[in-house]
Design a protein around this motif. Sequence first.
Motif, short mmCIF file in Angstrom:
data_model
loop_
_atom_site.label_atom_id
_atom_site.label_comp_id
_atom_site.label_asym_id
_atom_site.label_seq_id
_atom_site.Cartn_x
_atom_site.Cartn_y
_atom_site.Cartn_z
N GLN A 263 0.64 -1.10 -0.03
CA GLN A 263 -0.08 0.01 0.17
C GLN A 263 0.89 1.18 0.11
OE1 GLN A 263 -1.78 -3.19 -0.06
NE2 GLN A 263 -1.02 -2.95 1.98
N LYS A 264 2.00 1.16 0.81
CA LYS A 264 2.84 2.36 0.79
C LYS A 264 4.11 2.15 -0.07
CE LYS A 264 1.61 3.12 5.73
NZ LYS A 264 2.30 3.12 7.00
N TYR A 265 4.40 1.11 -0.68
CA TYR A 265 5.42 1.00 -1.58
C TYR A 265 6.65 0.97 -0.91
CZ TYR A 265 2.20 0.57 -5.52
OH TYR A 265 0.94 0.13 -6.32
N ILE A 266 6.88 0.29 0.23
CA ILE A 266 7.89 0.27 1.09
C ILE A 266 8.35 -0.97 1.48
CG2 ILE A 266 9.11 1.10 3.41
CD1 ILE A 266 7.01 3.50 3.48
N ALA A 267 9.70 -1.25 1.30
CA ALA A 267 10.32 -2.73 1.55
C ALA A 267 11.29 -2.35 2.84
CB ALA A 267 11.22 -3.12 0.43
N TYR A 268 10.61 -2.87 4.11
CA TYR A 268 11.45 -2.74 5.19
C TYR A 268 12.81 -3.64 5.23
CZ TYR A 268 7.61 0.17 6.52
OH TYR A 268 6.76 1.37 6.71
N ARG A 269 13.92 -3.60 5.42
CA ARG A 269 14.93 -4.41 5.31
C ARG A 269 15.66 -4.73 6.39
NH1 ARG A 269 20.58 -4.02 3.89
NH2 ARG A 269 21.47 -5.81 2.69
N LEU A 270 16.09 -5.58 6.83
CA LEU A 270 16.59 -6.11 7.97
C LEU A 270 18.23 -6.84 7.10
CD1 LEU A 270 14.44 -8.23 10.12
CD2 LEU A 270 15.43 -5.83 10.48
N ASP A 271 19.39 -6.37 7.54
CA ASP A 271 20.60 -6.57 6.75
C ASP A 271 21.11 -7.95 7.31
OD1 ASP A 271 22.96 -5.82 5.23
OD2 ASP A 271 23.94 -6.44 7.26
N TYR A 272 21.40 -8.82 6.44
CA TYR A 272 21.92 -10.10 6.71
C TYR A 272 23.13 -10.42 7.48
CZ TYR A 272 23.79 -14.81 6.21
OH TYR A 272 24.27 -16.04 6.58
N ALA A 273 24.25 -9.56 6.98
CA ALA A 273 25.71 -9.45 7.54
C ALA A 273 25.44 -9.21 8.92
CB ALA A 273 26.39 -8.77 6.76
N LEU A 274 24.92 -7.87 9.13
CA LEU A 274 24.83 -7.41 10.56
C LEU A 274 24.17 -8.17 11.36
CD1 LEU A 274 25.68 -5.08 12.63
CD2 LEU A 274 23.71 -3.79 11.61
N ASN A 275 23.01 -8.78 11.11
CA ASN A 275 22.01 -9.74 11.87
C ASN A 275 22.98 -11.13 12.19
OD1 ASN A 275 19.37 -8.72 12.79
ND2 ASN A 275 19.37 -8.36 10.48
N LYS A 276 23.61 -11.58 11.15
CA LYS A 276 24.34 -12.73 11.42
C LYS A 276 25.38 -12.54 12.26
CE LYS A 276 26.91 -16.48 8.96
NZ LYS A 276 28.04 -16.49 9.78
N GLU A 277 26.21 -11.30 12.24
CA GLU A 277 27.30 -11.07 13.10
C GLU A 277 26.80 -11.18 14.57
OE1 GLU A 277 29.81 -6.99 14.31
OE2 GLU A 277 29.21 -7.68 12.15
#
Length: 264
Positions: free
Chosen positions: A77-91
């Motif tokens: 509806q808002k055309y927003i893709a909320y992102r969680l970074d893989y590298a930082l989360n894996k760290e």
Amino acid sequence: MKNIFKFIVVLTASLCGYAHAQNNLTLNYQVTKELNHFAYIKIKVTDKYLRTDYVLPNKTFTEMTIKDDGQYILDHQKYIAYRLDYALNKENSDKAFTDMMKHAPGFTKEQIYEMSLEPKNDPNNYIAYENEGENVFIGYFDDEKVQTVKTSSFPNQFLSSAEYTWLLKRAREDTYFGKAFVGFLDVPLIDFMRKFKYDTNQIPTEISLHNEGKAVFLKTVSNSVIDESEVEIEPQFMIKDITNESVQFLKNLESIAREQGVIE
């Protein structure tokens, strides 16, 4: 001699093609609520992408993972893709497992990770399944009947055993640094299958969620090739990285838990 050489060339080409073959699965579900149509769920899985679209009559939401990139929640509806970074989360998850090793001498990081995947080790969310008839399982939470799951053994009309094993492998990979999901169901279907596998090798084809009044039906499965354009984030979406906010949120929760004596 020419025929032998030709055979070797063809065989080599076939083997090379097989080695580089890509896995593709598309699973289509229908969701009902109080016996009426409520939504469609489409899961598309490749070696790189795992995308779940929730299509309601007046809105659509998407949760997806791009391997070695990140996890995304798409608000159509808002055309927003909320992102969680893989590298930082894996760290951060690696640090967490390392810290756990200090309190669990004799266990490796991999063993601790395996224990974290085991549904029984999450008592706040653990549902115990009991086989109560042919291809029927009842899910209990604190002795309350919360789910009825109908299953199909292999071979069946939907998937081969090898395809299901690969699907569960991708579901397992998807959990490594947590799971961002839209909350349409208590547990995303891909993670439901991963957890359900601990109780049976059969594939769930119908899930009745008694507390929600919803039922989820597996309608069709296809192993046709999935083009990247079908699973990648559409160009009209603006990507908003929320990794740092989510990390800080978890740190705040940890601080509160320590203050209240929930953890030491």
